[in-house]
Design an enzyme around this catalytic site. Structure first.
Site, PDB file in Angstrom:
ATOM      1  CB  SER A 180      -0.948   0.012   1.201  1.00 58.94           C
ATOM      2  OG  SER A 180      -0.225  -0.044   2.416  1.00 58.94           O
TER       3      SER A 180
ATOM      4  CG  HIS B 164      -4.025  -0.742  -1.965  1.00 60.29           C
ATOM      5  ND1 HIS B 164      -4.468   0.540  -2.189  1.00 60.29           N
ATOM      6  CD2 HIS B 164      -3.804  -0.840  -0.632  1.00 60.29           C
ATOM      7  CE1 HIS B 164      -4.499   1.203  -1.041  1.00 60.29           C
ATOM      8  NE2 HIS B 164      -4.103   0.388  -0.085  1.00 60.29           N
TER       9      HIS B 164
ATOM     10  CE  LYS C 298      -7.201   0.331   0.715  1.00 61.23           C
ATOM     11  NZ  LYS C 298      -7.937  -0.125   1.919  1.00 61.23           N
TER      12      LYS C 298
END
Length: 391
Positions: free
Chosen positions: A180, A208, A239
């Site tokens: 990340s 991610h 996300k």
């Protein structure tokens, strides 16, 4: 009120060092440009990779769910807080991730903590990349299993650890798919081959990578064609998916056991119907609007190349996460502050989130950014970088 003097001293020290963090309340919805303190600025710090937080299909699904199902659920999942929407989402996630079953948690953080604290015991060992996310680290702290840490993406050291831990009942190798803070990608093909050679299990946190890598955003496991060879996949719904929550995709056995023993799952109220419905709509978008992922990567390549041509150090990023590494914490925060004055919101990241002397401004471009947005952001980086003698 007395009793917190030691906390006040520590906070004063952070202020003196220039590393005290202040919250930045936005005056608008999340997007490529946001309003902050009455100004419109270019947003380069959100995880809203595909712009789904304001996608019309997600908004419509959330609004309809509120009307039909209510604002909340009124219970934990194991009592009366499981709605048909929750189970439909989990079935869809399992199919999307090519796994037997899936279970949704309140956040990506609680998903990692729940898996690691629940599935491992004294007879087991967890083997973790040193740069794994804080939620993995905290999950390891809560488990009674032994723990071993290998150097970041160092497959030689991982193999040595696997050789040294043969006597444990279960050996679980845990890694982020995309890291990340640096944006680099774990060498999953080599990692999985080592795990299979030494009869270890593999867990990949694709927080991610979900919505970014793989076919239609299925993640790094799909990206490397490793479906069926990774035992546990963890990801977020907050996300690229654009909403809220975390999930575990694995076997039916793992799902059933987490329902029985996973403390974050057992003792937290279930997601509001609007959240589950919006997540379902996000999966439809991923399957039907792949142009968003194409645009994300087009923007990523343009922006990363622009930063490198200016002379900034961007590390080994292989994803839309692009760190601008400057070293000292105070300098990273100064860079962030000056960029904001120039109309670019790009937050500084300092210790303990990243190692000391590795502070950076972390940028993330999205599919929503226009070429004009990115050119203006690069111009701001050029101006401030020269001013601070970073380039």
């Amino acid at each position: 009120m007395r009793g917190f003097a030691h906390l006040e001293r520590e906070l004063a020290q952070l202020r003196e060092q220039g590393t005290f963090r202040r919250l930045l309340p936005l005056d608008s919805s999340q997007g490529a440009r946001v309003k902050l303190n009455g100004r419109e600025v270019i947003q380069l710090s959100s995880n809203n990779y595909l712009g789904l937080t304001t996608h019309p299909r997600l908004l419509a699904a959330a609004q309809q769910a509120v009307s039909e199902w209510g604002a909340g659920t009124g219970s934990v999942r194991t009592i009366v807080g499981t709605f048909a929407l929750h189970e439909e989402l989990e079935r869809r996630l399992a199919a999307f991730k090519h796994s037997e079953a899936a279970l949704v948690f309140q956040s990506g953080f609680t998903a990692n903590v729940g898996v690691l604290s629940t599935l491992l015991a004294e007879q087991d060992v967890v083997i973790s990349d040193e740069w794994n996310h804080a939620s993995i680290i905290d999950g390891i702290r809560l488990t009674k299993a032994a723990r071993r840490i290998y150097k970041h993406c160092d497959m030689n050291e991982l193999e040595q650890v696997l050789k040294e831990t043969q006597h444990y009942r279960t050996r679980l190798v845990v890694t982020d798919g995309v890291f990340s803070m640096d944006g680099d990608v774990a060498p999953l093909p080599e990692l999985v081959e080592l795990a299979e050679r030494y009869d270890a299990l593999v867990m990949v946190d694709d927080a991610h990578a979900s919505g970014v890598f793989g076919r239609n955003g299925r993640g790094t496991v799909d990206h490397f064609a490793l479906n069926g060879r990774v035992h546990i996949q963890v990801g977020t719904l907050s996300k690229a998916i654009g909403v809220l929550g975390g999930y575990v995709a694995s076997t039916q056995t793992v799902r059933d056991y987490l329902i029985q023993r996973g403390r974050p799952f057992l003792f937290s109220t279930s997601h509001p119907p609007a959240v589950a419905a919006a997540c379902l709509a996000a999966l439809d978008v991923l399957l039907e609007e792949s142009n968003l992922i194409d645009k994300l990567w087009e923007n990523t390549r343009f922006f990363q190349e622009g930063l490198r041509q200016l002379g900034f150090s961007t590390g080994n990023s292989q994803s839309p996460i692009t760190p601008v590494i400057v070293g000292e914490s105070a300098l990273a925060l100064q860079l962030s502050d000056r960029l904001l004055e120039e109309g670019v919101l790009a937050q500084g990241i300092t210790y303990p989130t990243v190692p000391k002397h590795a502070a950076r401004v972390r940028t993330i471009v999205t599919a929503q950014h226009t070429r004009e947005d990115l050119e203006m952001a690069l111009a701001a980086f050029a101006k401030v970088g020269n001013e601070l003698r970073l380039i």
